[in-house]
Write a protein that holds these residues in place. Structure first.
Motif, mmCIF file in Angstrom:
data_model
loop_
_atom_site.group_PDB
_atom_site.id
_atom_site.type_symbol
_atom_site.label_atom_id
_atom_site.label_comp_id
_atom_site.label_asym_id
_atom_site.label_seq_id
_atom_site.Cartn_x
_atom_site.Cartn_y
_atom_site.Cartn_z
ATOM 1 N N ILE A 279 0.866 -1.186 0.000
ATOM 2 C CA ILE A 279 0.000 0.000 0.000
ATOM 3 C C ILE A 279 0.897 1.228 0.000
ATOM 4 O O ILE A 279 1.711 1.411 0.909
ATOM 5 N N ASP A 369 -8.024 -2.357 3.244
ATOM 6 C CA ASP A 369 -8.684 -1.761 2.070
ATOM 7 C C ASP A 369 -9.176 -0.354 2.389
ATOM 8 O O ASP A 369 -9.062 0.563 1.550
ATOM 9 N N ALA A 372 -6.164 1.990 2.500
ATOM 10 C CA ALA A 372 -5.693 2.298 1.145
ATOM 11 C C ALA A 372 -6.629 3.271 0.439
ATOM 12 O O ALA A 372 -6.182 4.213 -0.229
ATOM 13 N N ALA A 373 -7.925 3.066 0.603
ATOM 14 C CA ALA A 373 -8.900 3.952 -0.050
ATOM 15 C C ALA A 373 -8.810 5.361 0.518
ATOM 16 O O ALA A 373 -8.884 6.352 -0.227
ATOM 17 N N ARG A 376 -5.815 6.970 -0.977
ATOM 18 C CA ARG A 376 -5.975 7.259 -2.416
ATOM 19 C C ARG A 376 -6.755 8.534 -2.651
ATOM 20 O O ARG A 376 -6.499 9.268 -3.612
ATOM 21 N N THR A 377 -7.718 8.794 -1.795
ATOM 22 C CA THR A 377 -8.569 9.964 -1.993
ATOM 23 C C THR A 377 -8.038 11.205 -1.285
ATOM 24 O O THR A 377 -8.648 12.271 -1.374
ATOM 25 N N THR A 380 -2.775 14.850 -3.057
ATOM 26 C CA THR A 380 -1.445 14.379 -3.411
ATOM 27 C C THR A 380 -0.396 15.375 -2.958
ATOM 28 O O THR A 380 -0.670 16.515 -2.629
ATOM 29 N N THR A 383 4.339 13.198 0.136
ATOM 30 C CA THR A 383 4.201 11.806 0.548
ATOM 31 C C THR A 383 5.523 11.090 0.686
ATOM 32 O O THR A 383 5.554 9.917 1.009
#
Length: 393
Positions: A279, A369, A372-373, A376-377, A380, A383
Protein backbone atom coordinates in the motif's frame (compact mmCIF):
# COMPACT_ATOMS: atom_id res chain seq x y z
CA UNK A 1 -12.97 -23.75 24.99
CA UNK A 2 -15.67 -21.11 25.38
CA UNK A 3 -14.32 -17.70 24.43
CA UNK A 4 -16.13 -14.60 25.63
CA UNK A 5 -15.12 -11.61 23.55
CA UNK A 6 -16.44 -8.49 21.94
CA UNK A 7 -18.95 -9.11 19.13
CA UNK A 8 -16.97 -6.71 16.99
CA UNK A 9 -13.22 -6.42 17.39
CA UNK A 10 -13.15 -3.53 14.91
CA UNK A 11 -15.40 -1.45 17.12
CA UNK A 12 -14.30 -2.55 20.60
CA UNK A 13 -10.52 -2.46 20.93
CA UNK A 14 -10.80 -1.63 24.62
CA UNK A 15 -12.61 -4.86 25.54
CA UNK A 16 -10.53 -7.66 27.02
CA UNK A 17 -10.09 -11.06 25.43
CA UNK A 18 -11.48 -13.62 27.86
CA UNK A 19 -10.89 -17.36 27.84
CA UNK A 20 -14.17 -18.35 29.50
CA UNK A 21 -12.72 -19.39 32.88
CA UNK A 22 -12.57 -15.95 34.47
CA UNK A 23 -16.14 -15.91 35.85
CA UNK A 24 -15.63 -19.18 37.68
CA UNK A 25 -12.35 -17.89 39.11
CA UNK A 26 -14.07 -14.75 40.43
CA UNK A 27 -16.92 -16.79 41.90
CA UNK A 28 -14.43 -19.06 43.68
CA UNK A 29 -12.76 -16.07 45.34
CA UNK A 30 -16.09 -14.39 46.17
CA UNK A 31 -17.04 -17.45 48.17
CA UNK A 32 -13.92 -17.11 50.34
CA UNK A 33 -14.97 -13.70 51.60
CA UNK A 34 -11.40 -12.38 51.33
CA UNK A 35 -11.19 -9.68 48.68
CA UNK A 36 -8.12 -7.61 49.55
CA UNK A 37 -4.57 -8.87 49.41
CA UNK A 38 -4.58 -12.60 50.13
CA UNK A 39 -3.50 -16.10 49.23
CA UNK A 40 -4.87 -15.75 45.69
CA UNK A 41 -2.65 -12.72 45.11
CA UNK A 42 0.40 -14.54 46.40
CA UNK A 43 -0.31 -17.59 44.26
CA UNK A 44 -0.61 -15.33 41.23
CA UNK A 45 2.79 -13.85 42.08
CA UNK A 46 4.33 -17.32 42.26
CA UNK A 47 2.80 -18.31 38.93
CA UNK A 48 4.02 -15.13 37.27
CA UNK A 49 7.53 -15.75 38.61
CA UNK A 50 7.47 -19.33 37.31
CA UNK A 51 6.28 -18.21 33.88
CA UNK A 52 8.99 -15.56 33.60
CA UNK A 53 11.71 -17.70 35.15
CA UNK A 54 12.57 -15.23 37.94
CA UNK A 55 12.88 -15.54 41.70
CA UNK A 56 10.03 -13.24 42.64
CA UNK A 57 7.28 -10.96 41.35
CA UNK A 58 5.39 -8.32 43.34
CA UNK A 59 1.81 -7.73 42.18
CA UNK A 60 0.24 -4.28 42.52
CA UNK A 61 -3.00 -2.50 41.66
CA UNK A 62 -2.01 -0.93 38.32
CA UNK A 63 0.87 -0.60 35.89
CA UNK A 64 1.24 3.03 36.92
CA UNK A 65 1.60 1.96 40.56
CA UNK A 66 4.24 -0.54 39.46
CA UNK A 67 6.30 2.22 37.84
CA UNK A 68 5.87 4.54 40.83
CA UNK A 69 6.92 1.93 43.41
CA UNK A 70 9.80 0.66 41.27
CA UNK A 71 11.18 4.19 40.99
CA UNK A 72 10.93 4.59 44.75
CA UNK A 73 12.71 1.27 45.23
CA UNK A 74 15.45 2.56 42.93
CA UNK A 75 15.94 5.55 45.23
CA UNK A 76 14.47 8.11 42.85
CA UNK A 77 13.26 11.30 44.51
CA UNK A 78 13.27 15.11 44.45
CA UNK A 79 16.22 16.60 42.59
CA UNK A 80 16.64 13.53 40.38
CA UNK A 81 15.95 13.13 36.68
CA UNK A 82 14.58 10.06 34.93
CA UNK A 83 15.23 9.57 31.22
CA UNK A 84 12.02 8.54 29.47
CA UNK A 85 10.80 8.70 25.86
CA UNK A 86 8.24 11.38 25.18
CA UNK A 87 6.38 8.92 22.93
CA UNK A 88 4.61 6.94 25.64
CA UNK A 89 1.39 6.98 27.61
CA UNK A 90 1.30 9.83 30.10
CA UNK A 91 1.30 7.32 32.99
CA UNK A 92 5.05 6.84 32.51
CA UNK A 93 5.64 10.53 33.19
CA UNK A 94 3.10 10.78 36.01
CA UNK A 95 4.86 7.95 37.84
CA UNK A 96 8.12 9.92 37.68
CA UNK A 97 6.47 13.10 38.95
CA UNK A 98 4.85 11.16 41.81
CA UNK A 99 8.32 10.53 43.25
CA UNK A 100 9.21 14.23 43.13
CA UNK A 101 11.69 13.64 40.31
CA UNK A 102 11.64 15.25 36.86
CA UNK A 103 11.35 13.62 33.43
CA UNK A 104 14.19 14.02 30.95
CA UNK A 105 12.58 13.33 27.59
CA UNK A 106 14.44 11.25 25.00
CA UNK A 107 13.92 10.76 21.29
CA UNK A 108 13.12 7.40 19.64
CA UNK A 109 14.04 5.29 16.63
CA UNK A 110 11.39 5.98 13.94
CA UNK A 111 11.38 2.34 12.80
CA UNK A 112 10.51 0.92 16.24
CA UNK A 113 9.21 3.90 18.26
CA UNK A 114 11.58 2.78 21.04
CA UNK A 115 14.61 4.46 22.58
CA UNK A 116 18.04 3.09 21.77
CA UNK A 117 21.21 3.10 23.82
CA UNK A 118 22.37 6.14 21.83
CA UNK A 119 19.18 8.05 22.61
CA UNK A 120 19.55 7.30 26.30
CA UNK A 121 23.25 8.24 26.32
CA UNK A 122 22.45 11.59 24.70
CA UNK A 123 19.83 12.35 27.37
CA UNK A 124 21.94 11.59 30.46
CA UNK A 125 22.82 14.44 32.83
CA UNK A 126 24.68 14.63 36.16
CA UNK A 127 21.32 14.37 37.96
CA UNK A 128 20.06 11.28 36.11
CA UNK A 129 19.07 8.66 38.68
CA UNK A 130 17.09 6.25 36.52
CA UNK A 131 16.35 5.37 32.90
CA UNK A 132 12.86 4.23 31.89
CA UNK A 133 12.87 2.56 28.47
CA UNK A 134 9.34 2.00 27.18
CA UNK A 135 8.94 -1.32 25.37
CA UNK A 136 6.58 0.15 22.79
CA UNK A 137 4.17 -2.32 21.23
CA UNK A 138 5.78 -5.20 23.10
CA UNK A 139 9.25 -4.94 21.55
CA UNK A 140 12.22 -5.46 23.89
CA UNK A 141 14.72 -2.60 24.25
CA UNK A 142 18.42 -3.42 24.38
CA UNK A 143 20.46 -1.09 26.59
CA UNK A 144 23.38 -3.53 26.90
CA UNK A 145 25.78 -1.16 25.03
CA UNK A 146 25.52 1.36 27.90
CA UNK A 147 24.80 -0.99 30.80
CA UNK A 148 28.31 -0.71 32.26
CA UNK A 149 28.25 3.09 32.03
CA UNK A 150 24.84 3.28 33.71
CA UNK A 151 25.95 0.99 36.51
CA UNK A 152 29.16 2.96 37.05
CA UNK A 153 27.09 6.14 37.44
CA UNK A 154 24.59 4.51 39.81
CA UNK A 155 21.75 4.83 37.29
CA UNK A 156 19.00 2.21 37.61
CA UNK A 157 17.02 0.84 34.65
CA UNK A 158 13.28 0.75 35.37
CA UNK A 159 11.63 -0.93 32.37
CA UNK A 160 8.17 0.22 31.39
CA UNK A 161 7.10 -3.12 29.97
CA UNK A 162 3.38 -2.34 30.12
CA UNK A 163 3.03 -3.60 26.54
CA UNK A 164 5.53 -6.43 26.73
CA UNK A 165 4.43 -9.27 28.99
CA UNK A 166 5.60 -12.50 27.35
CA UNK A 167 8.00 -10.84 24.90
CA UNK A 168 11.67 -11.79 24.66
CA UNK A 169 15.01 -10.27 23.76
CA UNK A 170 16.86 -11.39 20.60
CA UNK A 171 18.92 -13.82 22.70
CA UNK A 172 15.74 -15.50 23.91
CA UNK A 173 15.63 -14.13 27.46
CA UNK A 174 12.16 -13.02 28.48
CA UNK A 175 11.47 -9.41 29.27
CA UNK A 176 11.79 -9.18 33.03
CA UNK A 177 14.80 -11.49 33.34
CA UNK A 178 17.67 -9.17 32.44
CA UNK A 179 18.29 -7.57 35.82
CA UNK A 180 16.25 -4.40 35.36
CA UNK A 181 13.40 -3.38 37.62
CA UNK A 182 10.72 -4.44 35.15
CA UNK A 183 7.12 -3.22 35.40
CA UNK A 184 4.10 -4.82 33.71
CA UNK A 185 0.52 -3.64 33.29
CA UNK A 186 -2.47 -5.97 33.39
CA UNK A 187 -5.27 -3.55 32.58
CA UNK A 188 -8.27 -4.41 30.43
CA UNK A 189 -6.61 -4.13 27.01
CA UNK A 190 -3.27 -5.79 27.75
CA UNK A 191 -2.23 -9.23 26.49
CA UNK A 192 -2.78 -10.53 30.02
CA UNK A 193 -5.50 -8.74 31.98
CA UNK A 194 -6.55 -8.74 35.62
CA UNK A 195 -9.30 -6.24 34.84
CA UNK A 196 -6.76 -3.84 36.28
CA UNK A 197 -3.41 -4.65 37.79
CA UNK A 198 0.34 -4.61 37.44
CA UNK A 199 3.51 -6.28 38.63
CA UNK A 200 7.16 -5.55 39.37
CA UNK A 201 10.12 -7.89 38.98
CA UNK A 202 12.41 -6.97 41.89
CA UNK A 203 16.20 -7.31 41.74
CA UNK A 204 16.82 -8.62 45.24
CA UNK A 205 14.88 -10.20 48.14
CA UNK A 206 15.33 -7.00 50.17
CA UNK A 207 13.88 -4.96 47.33
CA UNK A 208 10.91 -7.36 47.07
CA UNK A 209 10.28 -7.02 50.81
CA UNK A 210 10.31 -3.24 50.60
CA UNK A 211 7.99 -3.20 47.60
CA UNK A 212 5.54 -5.40 49.50
CA UNK A 213 5.61 -3.01 52.45
CA UNK A 214 5.13 0.11 50.35
CA UNK A 215 2.19 -1.35 48.41
CA UNK A 216 0.39 -1.96 51.75
CA UNK A 217 0.70 1.48 53.35
CA UNK A 218 4.20 0.80 54.67
CA UNK A 219 3.04 -1.99 56.95
CA UNK A 220 5.31 -4.96 57.49
CA UNK A 221 2.60 -7.61 57.75
CA UNK A 222 -0.24 -8.75 55.53
CA UNK A 223 -3.82 -8.77 56.82
CA UNK A 224 -3.76 -12.43 57.90
CA UNK A 225 -0.80 -11.73 60.18
CA UNK A 226 -2.22 -8.43 61.51
CA UNK A 227 -5.48 -9.95 62.70
CA UNK A 228 -3.58 -12.45 64.87
CA UNK A 229 -1.80 -9.70 66.82
CA UNK A 230 -2.81 -6.76 68.99
CA UNK A 231 -1.12 -4.22 66.73
CA UNK A 232 1.03 -3.64 63.69
CA UNK A 233 4.02 -1.54 62.68
CA UNK A 234 4.27 1.00 59.87
CA UNK A 235 7.87 1.04 58.69
CA UNK A 236 7.81 3.81 56.08
CA UNK A 237 5.61 5.94 53.86
CA UNK A 238 3.44 3.73 51.71
CA UNK A 239 0.41 3.52 49.48
CA UNK A 240 -2.73 1.45 49.13
CA UNK A 241 -1.95 -0.22 45.83
CA UNK A 242 -2.03 -3.96 46.46
CA UNK A 243 -3.65 -6.32 43.95
CA UNK A 244 -6.96 -7.68 45.24
CA UNK A 245 -7.70 -11.38 45.26
CA UNK A 246 -10.52 -10.81 42.76
CA UNK A 247 -8.15 -9.23 40.26
CA UNK A 248 -5.55 -11.90 40.94
CA UNK A 249 -8.10 -14.63 40.19
CA UNK A 250 -8.73 -13.10 36.78
CA UNK A 251 -4.98 -12.88 36.21
CA UNK A 252 -4.45 -16.54 37.07
CA UNK A 253 -7.14 -17.59 34.60
CA UNK A 254 -5.57 -15.37 31.97
CA UNK A 255 -2.07 -16.69 32.61
CA UNK A 256 -3.24 -20.27 32.09
CA UNK A 257 -4.50 -19.24 28.64
CA UNK A 258 -1.63 -16.96 27.76
CA UNK A 259 -0.02 -19.19 25.08
CA UNK A 260 -3.24 -18.91 23.09
CA UNK A 261 -3.38 -15.12 23.34
CA UNK A 262 0.30 -14.79 22.44
CA UNK A 263 -0.23 -16.93 19.33
CA UNK A 264 -3.34 -14.99 18.32
CA UNK A 265 -1.57 -11.65 18.65
CA UNK A 266 1.45 -12.77 16.62
CA UNK A 267 -0.81 -14.21 13.91
CA UNK A 268 -2.85 -11.01 13.84
CA UNK A 269 0.23 -8.81 13.45
CA UNK A 270 1.62 -11.01 10.66
CA UNK A 271 -1.74 -10.92 8.88
CA UNK A 272 -1.68 -7.14 9.04
CA UNK A 273 1.88 -7.07 7.69
CA UNK A 274 0.81 -9.12 4.68
CA UNK A 275 -2.36 -7.10 4.08
CA UNK A 276 -0.56 -3.75 4.31
CA UNK A 277 2.38 -4.71 2.12
CA UNK A 278 2.42 -2.73 -1.09
CA UNK A 279 0.00 0.00 0.00
CA UNK A 280 1.67 3.25 -1.08
CA UNK A 281 2.67 5.69 1.67
CA UNK A 282 2.16 3.18 4.52
CA UNK A 283 5.08 2.14 6.71
CA UNK A 284 4.52 -0.54 9.36
CA UNK A 285 6.27 -0.01 12.71
CA UNK A 286 8.49 -3.04 13.37
CA UNK A 287 7.66 -4.96 16.56
CA UNK A 288 10.13 -7.84 16.05
CA UNK A 289 7.13 -10.16 15.98
CA UNK A 290 9.18 -13.39 16.13
CA UNK A 291 10.16 -12.52 19.70
CA UNK A 292 7.35 -10.21 20.79
CA UNK A 293 3.77 -10.60 21.93
CA UNK A 294 2.42 -7.62 19.97
CA UNK A 295 0.31 -5.12 21.85
CA UNK A 296 -0.70 -3.08 18.81
CA UNK A 297 -0.28 -2.53 15.09
CA UNK A 298 0.95 0.96 14.22
CA UNK A 299 1.55 2.43 10.79
CA UNK A 300 3.03 5.68 9.61
CA UNK A 301 1.23 7.64 6.92
CA UNK A 302 2.08 11.03 5.41
CA UNK A 303 1.58 13.72 8.04
CA UNK A 304 -0.63 15.97 5.87
CA UNK A 305 -3.16 13.11 5.55
CA UNK A 306 -3.05 11.36 8.93
CA UNK A 307 -5.95 13.21 10.56
CA UNK A 308 -8.11 12.90 7.46
CA UNK A 309 -7.38 9.17 7.20
CA UNK A 310 -8.15 8.76 10.90
CA UNK A 311 -11.53 10.47 10.45
CA UNK A 312 -12.41 8.43 7.37
CA UNK A 313 -11.63 5.15 9.12
CA UNK A 314 -13.90 6.12 12.00
CA UNK A 315 -16.60 7.05 9.54
CA UNK A 316 -16.29 3.48 8.21
CA UNK A 317 -16.74 2.06 11.72
CA UNK A 318 -13.03 1.30 12.17
CA UNK A 319 -11.60 2.46 15.50
CA UNK A 320 -8.16 3.72 14.61
CA UNK A 321 -6.21 5.69 17.19
CA UNK A 322 -3.02 7.66 17.86
CA UNK A 323 -0.66 6.19 20.44
CA UNK A 324 0.65 8.46 21.73
CA UNK A 325 0.53 12.25 21.64
CA UNK A 326 4.08 13.20 22.73
CA UNK A 327 4.35 14.10 26.38
CA UNK A 328 6.81 16.94 25.89
CA UNK A 329 3.99 18.76 24.06
CA UNK A 330 1.49 18.23 26.90
CA UNK A 331 0.63 21.33 28.98
CA UNK A 332 1.26 19.50 32.26
CA UNK A 333 4.80 18.59 31.24
CA UNK A 334 5.82 21.72 29.32
CA UNK A 335 8.41 22.69 31.94
CA UNK A 336 10.56 19.76 30.78
CA UNK A 337 10.05 20.15 27.03
CA UNK A 338 13.00 20.02 24.64
CA UNK A 339 13.38 19.51 20.88
CA UNK A 340 12.88 15.87 19.83
CA UNK A 341 13.00 15.81 16.01
CA UNK A 342 12.05 12.18 15.35
CA UNK A 343 9.28 12.17 17.95
CA UNK A 344 7.83 15.40 16.59
CA UNK A 345 7.78 13.98 13.05
CA UNK A 346 6.24 10.72 14.21
CA UNK A 347 3.56 12.51 16.23
CA UNK A 348 1.86 13.64 13.03
CA UNK A 349 2.26 10.32 11.16
CA UNK A 350 1.44 7.43 13.49
CA UNK A 351 -1.89 5.64 13.36
CA UNK A 352 -2.90 2.62 15.44
CA UNK A 353 -5.09 0.08 13.65
CA UNK A 354 -7.69 -2.11 15.42
CA UNK A 355 -5.87 -4.94 17.19
CA UNK A 356 -8.41 -7.00 19.11
CA UNK A 357 -7.38 -10.69 19.19
CA UNK A 358 -10.84 -11.66 17.96
CA UNK A 359 -10.28 -10.05 14.56
CA UNK A 360 -10.52 -12.30 11.52
CA UNK A 361 -8.54 -12.23 8.30
CA UNK A 362 -11.61 -10.68 6.71
CA UNK A 363 -11.57 -7.88 9.28
CA UNK A 364 -7.92 -7.20 8.57
CA UNK A 365 -8.54 -7.08 4.83
CA UNK A 366 -11.37 -4.63 5.44
CA UNK A 367 -9.10 -2.36 7.51
CA UNK A 368 -6.29 -2.50 4.94
CA UNK A 369 -8.68 -1.76 2.07
CA UNK A 370 -10.23 1.16 3.96
CA UNK A 371 -6.79 2.56 4.78
CA UNK A 372 -5.69 2.30 1.15
CA UNK A 373 -8.90 3.95 -0.05
CA UNK A 374 -8.55 6.80 2.44
CA UNK A 375 -5.00 7.47 1.26
CA UNK A 376 -5.97 7.26 -2.42
CA UNK A 377 -8.57 9.96 -1.99
CA UNK A 378 -6.30 12.21 0.10
CA UNK A 379 -4.67 15.21 -1.60
CA UNK A 380 -1.45 14.38 -3.41
CA UNK A 381 2.00 15.75 -2.55
CA UNK A 382 4.24 15.63 0.51
CA UNK A 383 4.20 11.81 0.55
CA UNK A 384 7.93 11.08 0.55
CA UNK A 385 8.54 11.90 4.18
CA UNK A 386 7.51 8.49 5.54
CA UNK A 387 10.09 6.51 3.62
CA UNK A 388 12.86 9.05 4.19
CA UNK A 389 12.31 9.41 7.90
CA UNK A 390 11.99 5.66 8.43
CA UNK A 391 15.67 5.27 7.68
CA UNK A 392 16.80 8.00 10.05
CA UNK A 393 18.58 7.31 13.32
Amino acid sequence: MTVVTSPSGLAANARPYLHGTELAAIARVLETGQYGHGAETEQFERELAAFLGVEDVVAVATGTAALHLALLAAGVGPGDEVVVPSLTFCASVQAILATGAAPRFADVDPTTLCVTADHVRAALTPTTRAVMPVLYGGRAVDLAPIAADLAARGIVVVEDAAHAFGSAHPGGRRVGTTGALTCFSFDAIKSLTCGDGGAIVPRTPDEAQRLRRVRLLGMGAVREERVRTVGYQVHEAGFRCHLSTLHAAIGRAQLAGFPEIASRRQRLWRSYAAALAGIPDVSLVDLDVARSVPFNCVVRVPAPHRDTVHARLHADGIQAGVHYPPNHRQPAFSAWSSPLPATETLADEILSLPFHPDLTDGDITRVADALAAALRTAPTGSTAAVGQEAGAR
